[in-house]
Scaffold this motif. Structure first.
Motif, PDB file in Angstrom:
ATOM      1  N   THR A  20      63.964  63.972  61.614  1.00 60.79           N
ATOM      2  CA  THR A  20      65.362  63.336  62.252  1.00 60.79           C
ATOM      3  C   THR A  20      65.112  61.752  61.905  1.00 60.79           C
ATOM      4  OG1 THR A  20      65.328  65.146  62.907  1.00 60.79           O
ATOM      5  CG2 THR A  20      67.118  63.007  63.515  1.00 60.79           C
ATOM      6  N   ASP A  56      78.547  59.897  56.908  1.00 60.28           N
ATOM      7  CA  ASP A  56      77.401  60.097  57.647  1.00 60.28           C
ATOM      8  C   ASP A  56      77.497  61.303  57.356  1.00 60.28           C
ATOM      9  OD1 ASP A  56      75.141  59.913  58.900  1.00 60.28           O
ATOM     10  OD2 ASP A  56      75.877  58.832  60.469  1.00 60.28           O
ATOM     11  N   PHE A  57      76.256  61.743  56.796  1.00 59.68           N
ATOM     12  CA  PHE A  57      76.757  63.592  56.617  1.00 59.68           C
ATOM     13  C   PHE A  57      75.008  64.014  57.894  1.00 59.68           C
ATOM     14  CE2 PHE A  57      78.657  63.992  52.590  1.00 59.68           C
ATOM     15  CZ  PHE A  57      80.088  63.449  53.015  1.00 59.68           C
ATOM     16  N   LEU A  58      74.842  63.066  58.621  1.00 60.09           N
ATOM     17  CA  LEU A  58      73.111  63.578  59.751  1.00 60.09           C
ATOM     18  C   LEU A  58      75.136  64.902  61.155  1.00 60.09           C
ATOM     19  CD1 LEU A  58      72.008  60.327  60.487  1.00 60.09           C
ATOM     20  CD2 LEU A  58      70.993  61.872  58.941  1.00 60.09           C
ATOM     21  N   GLU A  59      73.857  65.050  61.072  1.00 55.38           N
ATOM     22  CA  GLU A  59      74.565  66.370  62.078  1.00 55.38           C
ATOM     23  C   GLU A  59      74.365  65.488  63.753  1.00 55.38           C
ATOM     24  OE1 GLU A  59      71.906  70.545  62.060  1.00 55.38           O
ATOM     25  OE2 GLU A  59      71.870  70.520  59.885  1.00 55.38           O
ATOM     26  N   LYS A  60      75.542  65.839  64.499  1.00 52.67           N
ATOM     27  CA  LYS A  60      75.076  65.813  65.604  1.00 52.67           C
ATOM     28  C   LYS A  60      74.317  65.017  66.192  1.00 52.67           C
ATOM     29  CE  LYS A  60      78.249  65.375  69.991  1.00 52.67           C
ATOM     30  NZ  LYS A  60      77.236  64.311  70.470  1.00 52.67           N
ATOM     31  N   ILE A  61      73.246  66.036  66.624  1.00 51.46           N
ATOM     32  CA  ILE A  61      71.972  66.347  66.774  1.00 51.46           C
ATOM     33  C   ILE A  61      70.955  65.006  66.337  1.00 51.46           C
ATOM     34  CG2 ILE A  61      70.753  68.138  65.577  1.00 51.46           C
ATOM     35  CD1 ILE A  61      69.478  68.098  69.021  1.00 51.46           C
ATOM     36  N   GLU A  62      71.112  64.649  65.196  1.00 51.46           N
ATOM     37  CA  GLU A  62      70.618  63.839  64.701  1.00 51.46           C
ATOM     38  C   GLU A  62      70.811  62.672  65.145  1.00 51.46           C
ATOM     39  OE1 GLU A  62      68.871  65.544  60.240  1.00 51.46           O
ATOM     40  OE2 GLU A  62      70.794  65.615  60.498  1.00 51.46           O
ATOM     41  N   THR A  63      72.526  62.362  64.280  1.00 53.27           N
ATOM     42  CA  THR A  63      73.180  61.303  64.648  1.00 53.27           C
ATOM     43  C   THR A  63      73.397  60.665  66.398  1.00 53.27           C
ATOM     44  OG1 THR A  63      74.629  61.796  63.906  1.00 53.27           O
ATOM     45  CG2 THR A  63      75.094  60.000  64.841  1.00 53.27           C
TER      46      THR A  63
END
Ligand SMILES: O=C(O)CCC(=O)C(=O)O
Ligand SMILES: [Fe+2]
Length: 268
Positions: free
Chosen positions: A101, A2-9
């Motif tokens: 997002t 899962d390569f989403l960024e923290k803000i996206e997660t």
């Protein structure tokens, strides 16, 4: 992986957990332009001067709008907004990065505008408890971008049943067949979330969970818009691409892929 960024997660988890996200509008001047145009259309229809305070004018619309004209008035505003070439992009810009997002960056947008004007005490334009996905017409991949033009709270706003509670009650829906939607509403009522959304904020929600509204028991009128988005390549149900939805963001690789045809003679 899962390569989403923290803000996206974080946003994704909140959306999955609560069924909605409320956040500040990403383009306040676009929202202002939409609200001003709405007020412009309203004053033209009613033959009254442009108000000094658009927010107060919308809140207090009952002082100049006869209830009998409400539906004509609403349709006049919807067609007036749809006639503006800038409207749809302005609407999207109010939550572009949030939609990207939660949904993705290749998108289709509902062609029509949902537009609610809910006058205090009026029961003629309610959307009782429902899930759009229970009928065959709504794809569960859709999200709704819901934007108020006035401060919305308590019964002037809308309610959502968060996903965990929705899953629990959905199992029991057939037990309420006899008593209808109202009996189901009474059962789920303690678990509903009424969305508090001041003017200047927007809501993104999943219409797969139960949601709706009640008679507005506050003292001012609710004005809100709702438009659906989904991923270009997600499954379509009765709401077809080109009819109900229009593409708004298609990426180059997809354009090439969709046009591609195999040359003949390579089978053997
Ligand atoms: O605006 C509301 O109160 C409900 C909206 C709704 O049901 C929807 O957009 O699917
Ligand atoms: Fe709905």
């Amino acid at each position: 992986m899962d390569f989403l960024e923290k803000i996206e997660t974080d946003l994704s988890s909140a959306f999955i957990q609560n069924g909605y996200i409320i956040q500040p509008c990403e383009n306040q001047s676009a929202l202002e332009r939409i609200r001003n145009k709405t007020v412009d259309l309203a004053t033209n229809f009613l033959g009254v001067p442009y108000p000094t305070d658009p927010g107060v004018f919308l809140d207090e619309i009952v002082s100049v709008l006869p209830l009998t004209k409400l539906n004509f008035f609403r349709l006049h505003i919807i067609s007036g907004l749809m006639a503006e070439s800038w409207f749809r992009e302005a609407y999207f810009s109010c939550a572009r990065s949030l939609v990207e997002t939660i949904v993705g960056n290749e998108l289709v947008m509902q062609r029509n505008i949902g537009f609610s004007i809910q006058i205090p005490g009026d029961n003629s334009s309610l959307l009782p408890l429902h899930s759009d996905s229970w009928g065959s017409e709504c794809s569960p991949f859709e999200v709704v971008l819901w934007i108020p033009l006035v401060d919305c709270y308590r019964t002037k706003s809308m309610f959502i049943l968060p996903p965990d509670a929705d899953a629990k009650w959905r199992e029991k829906v057939q037990d309420f067949a006899g008593g209808g939607t109202e009996s189901l509403y009474q059962a789920v009522e303690p678990e509903l979330k009424w969305l508090e959304v001041p003017y200047g904020k927007v809501v993104l929600f999943t219409p797969t969970v139960m949601h709706g509204n009640r008679i507005n028991q506050e003292s001012t009128t609710r004005w809100s818009m709702n438009i659906r988005f989904k991923g270009l390549f997600t499954p379509y149900s009765d709401k077809r691409l080109g009819e109900y939805f229009a593409p708004i963001a298609v990426r180059a690789a997809s354009t090439i892929g969709m046009k591609f045809t195999m040359p003949g003679g390579f089978d053997d």
